[in-house]
Design a protein around this motif. Structure first.
Motif, PDB file in Angstrom:
ATOM      1  N   ARG A   1     -17.358  -4.114  -6.431  1.00 55.69           N
ATOM      2  CA  ARG A   1     -18.117  -2.960  -6.898  1.00 55.69           C
ATOM      3  C   ARG A   1     -18.458  -3.133  -8.385  1.00 55.69           C
ATOM      4  NH1 ARG A   1     -17.455   1.813  -3.659  1.00 55.69           N
ATOM      5  NH2 ARG A   1     -18.351   3.009  -5.385  1.00 55.69           N
ATOM      6  N   SER A   2     -19.697  -2.871  -8.739  1.00 54.83           N
ATOM      7  CA  SER A   2     -20.105  -2.915 -10.140  1.00 54.83           C
ATOM      8  C   SER A   2     -19.844  -1.581 -10.833  1.00 54.83           C
ATOM      9  CB  SER A   2     -21.591  -3.272 -10.250  1.00 54.83           C
ATOM     10  OG  SER A   2     -22.395  -2.307  -9.571  1.00 54.83           O
TER      11      SER A   2
ATOM     12  N   ALA B   1     -21.913  -5.189  -7.116  1.00 54.80           N
ATOM     13  CA  ALA B   1     -22.932  -4.413  -6.403  1.00 54.80           C
ATOM     14  C   ALA B   1     -22.527  -2.944  -6.443  1.00 54.80           C
ATOM     15  CB  ALA B   1     -23.070  -4.885  -4.962  1.00 54.80           C
ATOM     16  N   LYS B   2     -23.508  -2.073  -6.559  1.00 51.57           N
ATOM     17  CA  LYS B   2     -23.219  -0.642  -6.690  1.00 51.57           C
ATOM     18  C   LYS B   2     -22.966  -0.004  -5.330  1.00 51.57           C
ATOM     19  CE  LYS B   2     -25.056   3.707  -8.553  1.00 51.57           C
ATOM     20  NZ  LYS B   2     -23.766   4.085  -9.129  1.00 51.57           N
ATOM     21  N   GLY B   3     -21.843   0.677  -5.221  1.00 55.13           N
ATOM     22  CA  GLY B   3     -21.520   1.406  -4.001  1.00 55.13           C
ATOM     23  C   GLY B   3     -21.096   0.489  -2.862  1.00 55.13           C
ATOM     24  N   SER B   4     -20.431   1.078  -1.879  1.00 58.10           N
ATOM     25  CA  SER B   4     -20.045   0.297  -0.704  1.00 58.10           C
ATOM     26  C   SER B   4     -21.270  -0.216   0.048  1.00 58.10           C
ATOM     27  CB  SER B   4     -19.173   1.142   0.234  1.00 58.10           C
ATOM     28  OG  SER B   4     -17.829   1.143  -0.196  1.00 58.10           O
ATOM     29  N   ASP B   5     -22.360   0.573   0.002  1.00 65.91           N
ATOM     30  CA  ASP B   5     -23.568   0.114   0.674  1.00 65.91           C
ATOM     31  C   ASP B   5     -24.140  -1.119  -0.016  1.00 65.91           C
ATOM     32  OD1 ASP B   5     -24.146   1.628  -1.568  1.00 65.91           O
ATOM     33  OD2 ASP B   5     -25.897   2.617  -0.696  1.00 65.91           O
TER      34      ASP B   5
ATOM     35  N   SER C   1     -24.530  -4.802   1.683  1.00 63.88           N
ATOM     36  CA  SER C   1     -25.834  -5.459   1.681  1.00 63.88           C
ATOM     37  C   SER C   1     -25.745  -6.862   1.084  1.00 63.88           C
ATOM     38  CB  SER C   1     -26.842  -4.611   0.903  1.00 63.88           C
ATOM     39  OG  SER C   1     -28.105  -5.239   0.858  1.00 63.88           O
ATOM     40  N   SER C   2     -24.982  -7.004  -0.006  1.00 62.02           N
ATOM     41  CA  SER C   2     -24.826  -8.308  -0.649  1.00 62.02           C
ATOM     42  C   SER C   2     -24.105  -9.292   0.258  1.00 62.02           C
ATOM     43  CB  SER C   2     -24.065  -8.160  -1.974  1.00 62.02           C
ATOM     44  OG  SER C   2     -24.824  -7.425  -2.910  1.00 62.02           O
TER      45      SER C   2
ATOM     46  N   TYR D   1     -15.217  -6.118  -0.210  1.00 66.61           N
ATOM     47  CA  TYR D   1     -14.429  -4.991   0.294  1.00 66.61           C
ATOM     48  C   TYR D   1     -15.279  -3.728   0.249  1.00 66.61           C
ATOM     49  CZ  TYR D   1     -14.031  -4.029  -4.675  1.00 66.61           C
ATOM     50  OH  TYR D   1     -14.338  -3.780  -5.991  1.00 66.61           O
ATOM     51  N   MET D   2     -15.088  -2.854   1.217  1.00 64.13           N
ATOM     52  CA  MET D   2     -15.902  -1.637   1.315  1.00 64.13           C
ATOM     53  C   MET D   2     -15.258  -0.684   2.306  1.00 64.13           C
ATOM     54  SD  MET D   2     -18.753  -3.655   3.554  1.00 64.13           S
ATOM     55  CE  MET D   2     -18.317  -5.113   2.606  1.00 64.13           C
ATOM     56  N   GLU D   3     -15.656   0.583   2.270  1.00 66.18           N
ATOM     57  CA  GLU D   3     -15.197   1.513   3.300  1.00 66.18           C
ATOM     58  C   GLU D   3     -15.645   1.017   4.667  1.00 66.18           C
ATOM     59  OE1 GLU D   3     -15.226   3.902  -0.435  1.00 66.18           O
ATOM     60  OE2 GLU D   3     -16.866   2.880   0.572  1.00 66.18           O
ATOM     61  N   TRP D   4     -14.800   1.259   5.647  1.00 70.41           N
ATOM     62  CA  TRP D   4     -14.966   0.705   6.988  1.00 70.41           C
ATOM     63  C   TRP D   4     -16.355   0.926   7.565  1.00 70.41           C
ATOM     64  CZ3 TRP D   4     -11.685   2.685  11.725  1.00 70.41           C
ATOM     65  CH2 TRP D   4     -11.894   1.845  12.818  1.00 70.41           C
ATOM     66  N   SER D   5     -16.853   2.129   7.485  1.00 72.92           N
ATOM     67  CA  SER D   5     -18.104   2.441   8.174  1.00 72.92           C
ATOM     68  C   SER D   5     -19.272   1.638   7.621  1.00 72.92           C
ATOM     69  CB  SER D   5     -18.419   3.931   8.079  1.00 72.92           C
ATOM     70  OG  SER D   5     -18.672   4.296   6.749  1.00 72.92           O
ATOM     71  N   PHE D   6     -19.233   1.318   6.322  1.00 74.29           N
ATOM     72  CA  PHE D   6     -20.326   0.534   5.751  1.00 74.29           C
ATOM     73  C   PHE D   6     -20.334  -0.874   6.343  1.00 74.29           C
ATOM     74  CE2 PHE D   6     -19.781   3.919   2.694  1.00 74.29           C
ATOM     75  CZ  PHE D   6     -21.084   4.241   2.350  1.00 74.29           C
TER      76      PHE D   6
END
Length: 368
Positions: A187-188, A225-229, A233-234, A244-249
């Motif tokens: 995350r940025s 990258a900004k946000g889990s989305d 995407s990256s 790493y990101m929230e599961w749903s993303f």
């Protein structure tokens, strides 16, 4: 997204777990009258406008609560900006947010700043949703990747730079791993997801992860990258990447997710049931109506997926502006009600267990 898997966590966790993901669609309508007793919750309707911001992990949960509350209480305006946990806390401290959503608790230096906004009271943490953090990857020809915490720490610390490194091979003896360069994505923006992910690394792999934990990414290298989305995407757009990101993303992006080693020596796949087993060990770490949770990242529970986070609403226990108080209490009271919690099951969330939900509900009623 296969939402039925979340039903498992709801059943498991009635006494001890919470669950989170964020994957709503326009076809998901709030459940009417879905309280524990089968009757609709009594809603305290406020008036006016409330502005809040913070955690992107709870974005769809908050959208559902706001939609349902406004259907019950006409003439209200409630704005929630998914700006990230760090930005939400700063907005609360600056007085531009009536409450903040955050995936981690206030830092020791932030607590007095937040308290200063609460005349006669303190800023408290109300857990509304908890859920897992996915480690998603995009490596051609590699499926069912599994990583011990130490290997994961070495990857994100920049100590392991090729997918065919001996450490990754040791975790995946049957896999054909390419010599592709690893591209880590973090995350940025300041994020509670980063704070919890790095807390997991620091608690489970102290010798390999020397950057402690924080909302801001501290390790060298990698791509921000900004946000889990943005992270999802990256990762999706670059072969050899991991993030790493929230599961749903991760699910919404169709990404592969690694199995993660737990304190029991197993590689656990990310499922609602597996996340629930870790959440079951969480304990309340705050005092009174401050309901901060402490999670055991080294859980030895068989089958437990160990990377989970708590999302809080940070709000003044006392000192809310008179023209905001009833509406904030009304919205958060609905969110903490059995109906409010159960309305999220079709979005991929699981309700708070009664042992936690009733504490949160009582704390909301005490706001003044």
């Amino acid at each position: 997204m296969k939402l039925q898997r979340y039903g498992t966590i709801a059943c498991l966790a009635l006494a001890a777990t919470l669950g989170l993901s964020a994957c709503g669609s326009d076809n998901n309508e709030p459940t009417s009258g879905a309280s524990a007793s089968g009757s609709a919750a009594a809603v305290d309707c406020g008036t006016g406008t409330v502005n809040a911001q913070g955690s992107s992990a709870q974005k769809n949960a908050m959208a559902e609560w706001i939609k349902a509350y406004q259907q019950k209480c006409a003439g209200t305006t409630i704005n929630y900006e998914a700006s990230g946990s760090g930005a939400g806390i700063q907005a609360f401290i600056a007085g531009t947010a009536d409450f903040a959503g955050s995936d981690s608790a206030l830092k020791p230096e932030e607590q007095p700043q937040a308290d200063a906004k609460c005349a006669g009271g303190k800023a408290i943490h109300l857990p509304m949703v908890i859920g897992p953090v996915a480690v998603a990857y995009n490596v051609s020809g590699v499926d069912n990747l599994q990583l011990k915490p130490a290997t994961l720490a070495k990857i994100f610390a920049g100590k392991v730079t090729k997918w065919d490194d001996a450490a990754i091979k040791a975790d995946n003896p049957d896999a054909k791993l390419p010599a592709t360069t690893i591209q880590t994505v973090h995350r940025s923006d300041e994020s509670g997801t980063t704070d919890n992910f790095t807390k997991f690394l620091s608690k489970t792999s102290e010798s390999d992860w020397t950057f402690s934990n924080a909302k801001a990414w501290k390790a060298p290298g990698g791509t921000g990258a900004k946000g889990s989305d943005g992270v999802a995407s990256s990762v999706k757009g670059a072969d050899g990447s991991i993030g790493y990101m929230e599961w749903s993303f991760a699910e919404n992006a169709g990404l592969k997710m690694a199995k993660i080693g737990n304190g029991n020596g197993e590689f656990a796949a990310l499922t609602a049931e597996a996340a629930g087993k870790t959440i079951a060990g969480a304990t309340v770490d705050g005092q009174g109506d401050d309901l901060k949770l402490k999670i055991d990242y080294n859980t030895k529970e068989a089958g437990a997926y160990p990377i989970v986070l708590a999302t809080y609403e940070i709000v003044c226990s006392k000192g809310l502006a008179a023209d905001k108080l009833k509406l904030v209490k009304g919205l958060l009271g609905y969110a903490a009600s059995a109906e409010g919690q159960n309305s999220l099951t079709d979005l991929g969330y699981a309700p708070l267990p009664e042992t936690v939900r009733t504490k949160v509900e009582a704390a909301v009623k005490n706001l003044s």
